[in-house]
Design a protein around this motif. Structure first.
Motif, PDB file in Angstrom:
ATOM      1  N   PHE A 260       0.918  -1.405   0.002  1.00  0.00           N
ATOM      2  CA  PHE A 260       0.202  -0.138  -0.100  1.00  0.00           C
ATOM      3  C   PHE A 260       0.966   1.244   0.003  1.00  0.00           C
ATOM      4  O   PHE A 260       1.734   1.392   0.958  1.00  0.00           O
ATOM      5  CB  PHE A 260      -0.834   0.052   1.217  1.00  0.00           C
ATOM      6  CG  PHE A 260      -2.135   0.959   1.215  1.00  0.00           C
ATOM      7  CD1 PHE A 260      -3.083   0.754   0.314  1.00  0.00           C
ATOM      8  CD2 PHE A 260      -2.019   2.067   1.778  1.00  0.00           C
ATOM      9  CE1 PHE A 260      -4.194   1.468   0.129  1.00  0.00           C
ATOM     10  CE2 PHE A 260      -3.268   3.030   1.958  1.00  0.00           C
ATOM     11  CZ  PHE A 260      -4.304   2.556   0.956  1.00  0.00           C
ATOM     12  N   VAL A 261       0.484   2.225  -1.006  1.00  0.00           N
ATOM     13  CA  VAL A 261       1.449   3.192  -1.265  1.00  0.00           C
ATOM     14  C   VAL A 261       0.814   4.560  -0.527  1.00  0.00           C
ATOM     15  O   VAL A 261      -0.286   4.984  -0.964  1.00  0.00           O
ATOM     16  CB  VAL A 261       2.039   3.467  -2.551  1.00  0.00           C
ATOM     17  CG1 VAL A 261       2.825   4.734  -2.769  1.00  0.00           C
ATOM     18  CG2 VAL A 261       2.667   2.088  -3.272  1.00  0.00           C
ATOM     19  N   LEU A 262       1.721   5.160   0.185  1.00  0.00           N
ATOM     20  CA  LEU A 262       1.155   6.505   0.947  1.00  0.00           C
ATOM     21  C   LEU A 262       2.257   7.612   0.823  1.00  0.00           C
ATOM     22  O   LEU A 262       3.753   7.204   0.784  1.00  0.00           O
ATOM     23  CB  LEU A 262       0.873   6.232   2.413  1.00  0.00           C
ATOM     24  CG  LEU A 262      -0.446   5.657   2.523  1.00  0.00           C
ATOM     25  CD1 LEU A 262      -0.615   5.544   4.009  1.00  0.00           C
ATOM     26  CD2 LEU A 262      -1.558   6.698   1.868  1.00  0.00           C
ATOM     27  N   PRO A 263       2.094   8.796   0.399  1.00  0.00           N
ATOM     28  CA  PRO A 263       3.055   9.882   0.392  1.00  0.00           C
ATOM     29  C   PRO A 263       3.499  10.121   1.748  1.00  0.00           C
ATOM     30  O   PRO A 263       2.629   9.795   2.829  1.00  0.00           O
ATOM     31  CB  PRO A 263       2.238  10.972  -0.327  1.00  0.00           C
ATOM     32  CG  PRO A 263       0.686  10.682  -0.041  1.00  0.00           C
ATOM     33  CD  PRO A 263       0.914   9.253   0.020  1.00  0.00           C
ATOM     34  N   CYS A 264       4.733  10.965   1.794  1.00  0.00           N
ATOM     35  CA  CYS A 264       4.925  11.751   3.099  1.00  0.00           C
ATOM     36  C   CYS A 264       4.198  12.344   3.751  1.00  0.00           C
ATOM     37  O   CYS A 264       3.883  12.344   5.220  1.00  0.00           O
ATOM     38  CB  CYS A 264       6.366  12.774   2.547  1.00  0.00           C
ATOM     39  SG  CYS A 264       7.064  13.630   3.903  1.00  0.00           S
ATOM     40  N   SER A 265       3.284  12.984   3.194  1.00  0.00           N
ATOM     41  CA  SER A 265       2.240  13.822   3.972  1.00  0.00           C
ATOM     42  C   SER A 265       1.457  12.975   5.075  1.00  0.00           C
ATOM     43  O   SER A 265       0.894  13.478   5.973  1.00  0.00           O
ATOM     44  CB  SER A 265       1.280  14.652   3.193  1.00  0.00           C
ATOM     45  OG  SER A 265       0.627  13.596   2.153  1.00  0.00           O
ATOM     46  N   TYR A 266       1.267  11.692   4.972  1.00  0.00           N
ATOM     47  CA  TYR A 266       0.706  10.735   5.588  1.00  0.00           C
ATOM     48  C   TYR A 266       1.354  10.418   6.856  1.00  0.00           C
ATOM     49  O   TYR A 266       0.937   9.914   8.017  1.00  0.00           O
ATOM     50  CB  TYR A 266       0.037   9.503   4.796  1.00  0.00           C
ATOM     51  CG  TYR A 266      -0.929   9.954   3.973  1.00  0.00           C
ATOM     52  CD1 TYR A 266      -2.272   9.827   4.552  1.00  0.00           C
ATOM     53  CD2 TYR A 266      -0.880  10.486   2.830  1.00  0.00           C
ATOM     54  CE1 TYR A 266      -3.502   9.841   3.523  1.00  0.00           C
ATOM     55  CE2 TYR A 266      -1.972  10.740   2.050  1.00  0.00           C
ATOM     56  CZ  TYR A 266      -3.343  10.344   2.276  1.00  0.00           C
ATOM     57  OH  TYR A 266      -4.229  10.922   1.374  1.00  0.00           O
ATOM     58  N   TRP A 267       2.660  10.385   6.634  1.00  0.00           N
ATOM     59  CA  TRP A 267       3.288   9.917   7.915  1.00  0.00           C
ATOM     60  C   TRP A 267       4.563  10.626   8.168  1.00  0.00           C
ATOM     61  O   TRP A 267       5.421  10.077   9.005  1.00  0.00           O
ATOM     62  CB  TRP A 267       3.940   8.361   7.685  1.00  0.00           C
ATOM     63  CG  TRP A 267       4.395   8.264   6.078  1.00  0.00           C
ATOM     64  CD1 TRP A 267       3.595   7.809   4.838  1.00  0.00           C
ATOM     65  CD2 TRP A 267       5.738   8.455   5.614  1.00  0.00           C
ATOM     66  NE1 TRP A 267       4.204   7.816   3.644  1.00  0.00           N
ATOM     67  CE2 TRP A 267       5.384   8.275   4.145  1.00  0.00           C
ATOM     68  CE3 TRP A 267       6.774   9.030   5.952  1.00  0.00           C
ATOM     69  CZ2 TRP A 267       6.630   8.364   3.106  1.00  0.00           C
ATOM     70  CZ3 TRP A 267       8.024   9.284   5.203  1.00  0.00           C
ATOM     71  CH2 TRP A 267       7.784   8.954   3.895  1.00  0.00           C
ATOM     72  N   GLY A 268       4.896  11.817   7.545  1.00  0.00           N
ATOM     73  CA  GLY A 268       5.829  12.752   7.933  1.00  0.00           C
ATOM     74  C   GLY A 268       5.532  14.035   7.425  1.00  0.00           C
ATOM     75  O   GLY A 268       4.411  14.493   7.330  1.00  0.00           O
ATOM     76  N   GLU A 269       6.632  14.786   7.152  1.00  0.00           N
ATOM     77  CA  GLU A 269       6.320  16.437   6.781  1.00  0.00           C
ATOM     78  C   GLU A 269       7.194  16.737   5.614  1.00  0.00           C
ATOM     79  O   GLU A 269       8.567  16.487   5.855  1.00  0.00           O
ATOM     80  CB  GLU A 269       6.452  17.371   7.971  1.00  0.00           C
ATOM     81  CG  GLU A 269       5.754  18.626   7.566  1.00  0.00           C
ATOM     82  CD  GLU A 269       5.498  19.487   8.759  1.00  0.00           C
ATOM     83  OE1 GLU A 269       5.690  20.681   8.934  1.00  0.00           O
ATOM     84  OE2 GLU A 269       5.383  18.854  10.035  1.00  0.00           O
ATOM     85  N   MET A 270       6.927  17.187   4.763  1.00  0.00           N
ATOM     86  CA  MET A 270       7.818  17.357   3.487  1.00  0.00           C
ATOM     87  C   MET A 270       8.322  18.837   3.609  1.00  0.00           C
ATOM     88  O   MET A 270       7.570  19.655   3.623  1.00  0.00           O
ATOM     89  CB  MET A 270       6.872  17.309   2.042  1.00  0.00           C
ATOM     90  CG  MET A 270       7.785  17.116   0.874  1.00  0.00           C
ATOM     91  SD  MET A 270       8.465  15.503   0.738  1.00  0.00           S
ATOM     92  CE  MET A 270       9.392  15.804  -0.548  1.00  0.00           C
ATOM     93  N   THR A 271       9.424  19.129   3.771  1.00  0.00           N
ATOM     94  CA  THR A 271      10.278  20.499   3.765  1.00  0.00           C
ATOM     95  C   THR A 271      11.204  20.542   2.498  1.00  0.00           C
ATOM     96  O   THR A 271      12.108  19.886   2.455  1.00  0.00           O
ATOM     97  CB  THR A 271      11.001  20.616   4.974  1.00  0.00           C
ATOM     98  OG1 THR A 271      10.209  20.239   6.200  1.00  0.00           O
ATOM     99  CG2 THR A 271      11.295  21.990   5.163  1.00  0.00           C
ATOM    100  N   GLY A 272      10.875  21.283   1.493  1.00  0.00           N
ATOM    101  CA  GLY A 272      11.497  21.203   0.358  1.00  0.00           C
ATOM    102  C   GLY A 272      11.582  19.919  -0.383  1.00  0.00           C
ATOM    103  O   GLY A 272      10.596  19.335  -0.651  1.00  0.00           O
ATOM    104  N   SER A 273      12.875  19.401  -0.445  1.00  0.00           N
ATOM    105  CA  SER A 273      13.043  18.013  -1.034  1.00  0.00           C
ATOM    106  C   SER A 273      13.181  17.008  -0.053  1.00  0.00           C
ATOM    107  O   SER A 273      13.760  15.955  -0.362  1.00  0.00           O
ATOM    108  CB  SER A 273      14.246  18.137  -2.037  1.00  0.00           C
ATOM    109  OG  SER A 273      13.918  19.131  -3.176  1.00  0.00           O
ATOM    110  N   THR A 274      12.940  17.482   1.322  1.00  0.00           N
ATOM    111  CA  THR A 274      13.109  16.402   2.389  1.00  0.00           C
ATOM    112  C   THR A 274      11.956  16.157   3.206  1.00  0.00           C
ATOM    113  O   THR A 274      11.175  16.977   3.416  1.00  0.00           O
ATOM    114  CB  THR A 274      14.079  17.056   3.388  1.00  0.00           C
ATOM    115  OG1 THR A 274      15.385  17.242   2.704  1.00  0.00           O
ATOM    116  CG2 THR A 274      14.708  15.909   4.488  1.00  0.00           C
ATOM    117  N   CYS A 275      11.845  14.720   3.278  1.00  0.00           N
ATOM    118  CA  CYS A 275      10.601  14.356   4.023  1.00  0.00           C
ATOM    119  C   CYS A 275      11.277  13.873   5.490  1.00  0.00           C
ATOM    120  O   CYS A 275      12.198  13.195   5.582  1.00  0.00           O
ATOM    121  CB  CYS A 275       9.909  13.179   3.317  1.00  0.00           C
ATOM    122  SG  CYS A 275       8.450  12.481   4.300  1.00  0.00           S
ATOM    123  N   ASN A 276      10.706  14.592   6.463  1.00  0.00           N
ATOM    124  CA  ASN A 276      11.285  14.468   7.967  1.00  0.00           C
ATOM    125  C   ASN A 276       9.996  13.683   8.765  1.00  0.00           C
ATOM    126  O   ASN A 276       8.741  14.064   8.736  1.00  0.00           O
ATOM    127  CB  ASN A 276      11.398  15.372   8.836  1.00  0.00           C
ATOM    128  CG  ASN A 276      12.612  16.296   7.866  1.00  0.00           C
ATOM    129  OD1 ASN A 276      13.792  15.863   7.684  1.00  0.00           O
ATOM    130  ND2 ASN A 276      12.444  17.588   7.477  1.00  0.00           N
TER     131      ASN A 276
END
Ligand code: NAG
Ligand code: NAG
Ligand code: NAG
Ligand code: NAG
Length: 407
Positions: A260-276
């Protein structure tokens, strides 16, 4: 007069019966004749009296002995879209319009299954640059007549939900008859799905789930860096996934163990080109994608420290127990060997050669058992090799047990 006519007709039909016997039964065809069929497909039932002109006969069709004919003068019955309830045993009967002749057909059983969702498999699922990848689309239950269509997932950067659009693979407008498709020189991480169709009017299966092929190789146009730089992490530590390459806009995706594919926004936070990520990350395969590029992927395992702690609390006595068990067995075997040797030396030379196969057999049994312990202990099997090697340098059979664990 009436008697004579009746007798003549009777004789005539008797002649036919005698002449042709059982072979003159009517024939029921179902077109298309693939089985099973799926809900929504349509079929025609065709009754063949196998004598004279089609228009000389009246026809009736039945399912599980229940008539469903609407027009007796037609030898063909077109179904509407099939449902599961249309499964059953079909038969037709032809009645001659003038002569009193009735022909029953063979029985044909028809199975209607729910609309299938094909299963796509990709092999290998991890690639190095230049590898070819085979996609296989299988429809269950197996049935004939399919053409297969193959699609590649293209990231849709305009969609806030990080959806993909799907692009038919080159040469795919007519589909393929084979249920597999080879991607030559697959280089980058990409998702695929498939669908099958058949019949006229065309019947479509559902789309398969999307399966990804992950690239383990370096792609300078798109790369993922994991920070801290390792593949094992604890859920309590924060993790950064950094995208670099020829794009201004990146998305970080994660496929969990179920694909199951999920983008960063579901499990982290995108800042520029980095997902934290904070503590919401979980084990899975991570990669970066832009509209035109996709990066190498990383299979990251995230451990829960509480579980890890409780399992190590359990593991320590287990390891200690196993190690001492193995040591005890070795000591016992050594003792037995020494004992037998000294016992054997007191016997005559010929007696000793007779006895040696039995001794070997016993030691081999011991080794099998030790091998079993070694495979449980992994790293500790090296300890066993060291002990076995120094104490019994002449006994070479001990080492292969360990070498299979590449210590
Ligand atoms: C069958 O009967 C129809 C109608 O009577 C006729 O038009 C047709 O030519 C016949 N076919 C044959 C093969 O005899
Ligand atoms: C039955 O089929 C025949 C031949 O196709 C057609 O001429 C006739 O009108 C049909 N009858 C009914 C009641 O639909
Ligand atoms: C054949 O079918 C037609 C139309 O249903 C009917 O009128 C006729 O009586 C039938 N003939 C026989 C011999 O069953
Ligand atoms: C990722 O690694 C885990 C643990 O080694 C493994 O079980 C899993 O199959 C891997 N996933 C993929 C997609 O290769």
């Amino acid at each position: 007069m009436g008697h004579t006519l009746f007798g003549a007709l009777g004789l005539f039909s008797l002649n036919i019966l005698l002449y042709c016997g059982h072979a003159q039964d009517a024939l029921l065809h179902i077109e298309p004749n693939w089985s099973p069929l799926f809900t929504g497909e349509k079929v025609s039932f065709i009754c063949d009296s196998r004598e004279g002109n089609d228009t000389d006969w009246n026809y009736s069709f039945s399912r599980n002995d229940h008539l469903f004919t609407t027009n007796r003068t037609e030898n063909r019955y077109k179904s509407s879209s099939l449902t599961r309830g249309d499964s059953g045993e079909y038969q037709c009967v032809a009645d001659h319009k003038i002569r009193p002749v009735t022909r029953e057909s063979n029985k044909v059983s028809l199975t209607v299954s729910g609309v299938p969702r094909p299963v796509l498999t990709v092999s290998p699922s991890w690639t190095s640059p230049g590898d070819s990848v085979t996609l296989t689309c299988s429809v269950e239950p197996p049935s004939a007549g399919w053409r297969f269509f193959w699609y590649k997932a293209v990231p849709d950067m305009s969609s806030t939900n990080n959806y993909y659009t799907f692009e038919l693979l080159a040469g795919g407008t007519t589909g393929t008859e084979q249920d597999s498709y080879i991607l030559h020189g697959q280089t980058h991480t990409a998702g695929y799905k498939c669908r099958a169709e058949r019949g006229d009017p065309v019947f479509y299966t559902q789309y398969s789930d999307v399966k990804f092929v992950w690239s383990g190789g370096v792609n300078p146009a798109a790369s993922l860096t994991v920070s801290p730089h390792r593949l094992q992490h604890f859920s309590t530590e924060s993790l950064s996934l950094i995208c670099e390459g020829n794009s201004a806009e990146w998305r970080v995706k994660k496929a969990d163990e179920d694909g199951f594919v999920l983008p960063c926004s579901y499990w982290g936070e995108m800042t520029g080109s980095t997902c934290n990520t904070d503590t919401r990350a979980s084990s899975g395969v991570y990669w970066c994608e832009s509209e035109t590029q996709s990066s190498n992927a990383a299979n990251i395992t995230i451990h829960n420290p509480e579980e890890a702690a409780s399992s190590s609390v359990f593991l320590v006595p287990l390891v200690v127990g196993l190690v001492s068990g193995v040591l005890l067995i070795i000591l016992l075997l050594l003792f037995l060997r020494r004992y037998r040797k000294s016992e054997a030396s007191s016997l005559s030379r010929s007696q000793r050669t007779n006895q040696s196969p039995a001794t070997d057999h016993m030691i081999n049994q011991g080794e099998t058992q030790d091998g079993h312990y070694a495979s449980l202990l992994h790293g500790d099997s090296c300890l066993y090799e060291a002990i076995g090697g120094s104490e019994e340098p002449e006994h070479g059979a001990v080492n292969p047990v360990c070498s299979s664990h590449s210590c």
